[in-house]
Scaffold this active site. Structure first.
Site, PDB file in Angstrom:
ATOM      1  N   ALA A  66      -7.972   2.693   8.808  1.00  0.00           N
ATOM      2  CA  ALA A  66      -7.816   2.157  10.165  1.00  0.00           C
ATOM      3  C   ALA A  66      -8.258   3.234  11.145  1.00  0.00           C
ATOM      4  O   ALA A  66      -7.652   4.308  11.207  1.00  0.00           O
ATOM      5  CB  ALA A  66      -6.372   1.756  10.431  1.00  0.00           C
ATOM      6  N   CYS A  87       3.133   7.155  10.106  1.00  0.00           N
ATOM      7  CA  CYS A  87       2.920   7.771   8.791  1.00  0.00           C
ATOM      8  C   CYS A  87       3.976   8.820   8.464  1.00  0.00           C
ATOM      9  O   CYS A  87       3.757   9.708   7.638  1.00  0.00           O
ATOM     10  CB  CYS A  87       1.528   8.380   8.687  1.00  0.00           C
ATOM     11  SG  CYS A  87       0.211   7.168   8.973  1.00  0.00           S
ATOM     12  N   ARG A 116       0.845  -1.195   0.000  1.00  0.00           N
ATOM     13  CA  ARG A 116       0.000   0.000   0.000  1.00  0.00           C
ATOM     14  C   ARG A 116       0.876   1.239   0.000  1.00  0.00           C
ATOM     15  O   ARG A 116       2.069   1.211   0.310  1.00  0.00           O
ATOM     16  CB  ARG A 116      -0.886   0.005   1.248  1.00  0.00           C
ATOM     17  CG  ARG A 116      -0.081   0.000   2.529  1.00  0.00           C
ATOM     18  CD  ARG A 116      -0.821   0.489   3.736  1.00  0.00           C
ATOM     19  NE  ARG A 116       0.011   0.383   4.930  1.00  0.00           N
ATOM     20  CZ  ARG A 116       0.952   1.240   5.273  1.00  0.00           C
ATOM     21  NH1 ARG A 116       1.213   2.289   4.510  1.00  0.00           N
ATOM     22  NH2 ARG A 116       1.672   1.054   6.371  1.00  0.00           N
ATOM     23  N   GLY A 126      -4.449   4.115   3.818  1.00  0.00           N
ATOM     24  CA  GLY A 126      -3.385   3.637   2.937  1.00  0.00           C
ATOM     25  C   GLY A 126      -3.993   2.692   1.923  1.00  0.00           C
ATOM     26  O   GLY A 126      -4.651   1.719   2.304  1.00  0.00           O
ATOM     27  N   THR A 152       2.798   2.245   9.884  1.00  0.00           N
ATOM     28  CA  THR A 152       1.622   2.414  10.717  1.00  0.00           C
ATOM     29  C   THR A 152       1.489   1.210  11.642  1.00  0.00           C
ATOM     30  O   THR A 152       2.190   0.209  11.484  1.00  0.00           O
ATOM     31  CB  THR A 152       0.343   2.627   9.893  1.00  0.00           C
ATOM     32  OG1 THR A 152      -0.691   3.119  10.756  1.00  0.00           O
ATOM     33  CG2 THR A 152      -0.119   1.330   9.243  1.00  0.00           C
ATOM     34  N   TYR A 153       0.597   1.347  12.591  1.00  0.00           N
ATOM     35  CA  TYR A 153       0.354   0.289  13.583  1.00  0.00           C
ATOM     36  C   TYR A 153      -1.054  -0.247  13.416  1.00  0.00           C
ATOM     37  O   TYR A 153      -2.003   0.508  13.152  1.00  0.00           O
ATOM     38  CB  TYR A 153       0.526   0.846  14.996  1.00  0.00           C
ATOM     39  CG  TYR A 153      -0.043  -0.048  16.080  1.00  0.00           C
ATOM     40  CD1 TYR A 153       0.640  -1.183  16.514  1.00  0.00           C
ATOM     41  CD2 TYR A 153      -1.289   0.238  16.662  1.00  0.00           C
ATOM     42  CE1 TYR A 153       0.104  -2.011  17.500  1.00  0.00           C
ATOM     43  CE2 TYR A 153      -1.822  -0.576  17.643  1.00  0.00           C
ATOM     44  CZ  TYR A 153      -1.123  -1.703  18.051  1.00  0.00           C
ATOM     45  OH  TYR A 153      -1.665  -2.521  19.016  1.00  0.00           O
ATOM     46  N   GLN A 172       3.622   5.164   4.803  1.00  0.00           N
ATOM     47  CA  GLN A 172       4.840   4.817   5.520  1.00  0.00           C
ATOM     48  C   GLN A 172       4.535   3.781   6.606  1.00  0.00           C
ATOM     49  O   GLN A 172       3.790   2.839   6.356  1.00  0.00           O
ATOM     50  CB  GLN A 172       5.468   6.112   6.038  1.00  0.00           C
ATOM     51  CG  GLN A 172       5.752   7.094   4.881  1.00  0.00           C
ATOM     52  CD  GLN A 172       6.547   8.300   5.288  1.00  0.00           C
ATOM     53  OE1 GLN A 172       7.527   8.223   6.014  1.00  0.00           O
ATOM     54  NE2 GLN A 172       6.129   9.466   4.796  1.00  0.00           N
ATOM     55  N   ALA A 215      -6.155   6.443   9.918  1.00  0.00           N
ATOM     56  CA  ALA A 215      -5.152   6.415   8.853  1.00  0.00           C
ATOM     57  C   ALA A 215      -5.764   5.837   7.585  1.00  0.00           C
ATOM     58  O   ALA A 215      -6.715   5.048   7.630  1.00  0.00           O
ATOM     59  CB  ALA A 215      -3.953   5.565   9.285  1.00  0.00           C
TER      60      ALA A 215
END
Length: 283
Positions: free
Chosen positions: A212, A228, A122, A199, A127-128, A125, A197
């Site tokens: 998310a 990110c 995707r 993506g 992410t969690y 940067q 977020a």
């Protein structure tokens, strides 16, 4: 030249570019760079309605699913959608704690590897993902709906913003930062926290990955990364619970579905997809 929204990764060129020499190299270079948008997403009219006669979108909710399984299911389903063998799908899941690295991830943004790291195709940067976060995987046929990635991203943001408004939270988009943000004057002047977020990846004009939304996840888990790629101390992360809203995941899911349909079209439940899922995908 094709403009790709932050948080997006495209495997397909704009139709007008398919005849240009070297368009594949141009595409690959653009997909891995963060570019400013030629048109602010906030100025785009949100909405990504289906083509006339298109089947209702399957709306599916599952419990905790491994990330590897999610990738496998998405790839299979997106291919089936592109081939005309399956309807579109919105898939709501939770994941065990993990980090994902998008196509623009920088190694230095992984501060402490507290959890497994998965490379994702995707855009974006690091992410969690983890328990208490609602992940919505969005598999839509953009070719039939209109090949406009910027408007697609803007509509995903609008979906989140409208859903948050149902809980009396003012979510906002930012032209220089993808995702949805909440002002935090209690933390200081110009402070904002990301609550959701975005993506995406686009393959054969079918979208993969998605959004998310932080519901009641452990926000300390974000400390292992620069979320990110946003390192400015004024910008953090938050959740519905952190904002004083102890809502259930079921309540969030109800609102997400209600706000999704005016923007993307009618949904339907329980469509058979077993033939497109890898063996043991529920484990």
């Amino acid at each position: 030249m094709m403009a790709v929204a932050r948080g997006a990764s495209a495997d397909e060129p704009w139709p007008a570019e398919t005849a240009l020499p070297g368009w594949r190299d141009i595409r690959d270079n653009i997909c891995n760079r963060v570019q400013g948008l030629s048109q602010a997403r906030g100025n785009l009219t949100p909405g990504f309605q289906p083509a006339c006669g298109q089947a209702a979108i399957e709306w599916r909710v599952d419990d905790e699913v491994s990330y590897q399984t999610a990738l496998a299911v998405m790839d299979l389903r997106a291919a089936a959608i592109a081939d005309g063998g399956a309807c579109e799908l919105i898939w709501l899941v939770e994941h065990p704690p993990l980090y994902t690295a998008g196509t623009s991830a920088k190694p230095g943004d992984l501060i402490v590897q507290r959890f497994p790291v998965h490379v994702a195709k995707r855009g974006g940067q690091f992410t969690y993902h983890g328990p208490g976060q609602r992940v919505a995987y969005v598999m839509l046929d953009l070719k039939r709906r209109g090949p406009d990635i910027r408007r697609f991203v803007a509509t995903l943001e609008e979906w989140i913003i409208r859903s948050l408004a149902a809980f009396n939270i003012a979510g906002e988009r930012r032209d220089d930062r993808i995702g949805v943000w909440v002002r935090r004057p209690d933390k200081g002047a110009e402070h904002e926290d990301k609550i959701a977020a975005i993506g995406i990846r686009v393959k054969r004009w079918v979208s993969l990955h998605g959004i998310a939304l932080n519901v009641d996840c452990d926000l300390s888990h974000f400390a292992g990364i620069v979320p990110c790629g946003v390192a400015d101390a004024r910008y953090g992360v938050t959740s519905l619970l952190d904002l004083g809203l102890p809502v259930t995941m079921a309540e969030v899911d109800t609102v997400l579905r209600r706000e999704f349909e005016p923007l993307f079209g009618q949904t339907a439940r329980d469509r058979p997809v077993a033939q497109m899922e890898p063996t043991g995908w529920r484990t």
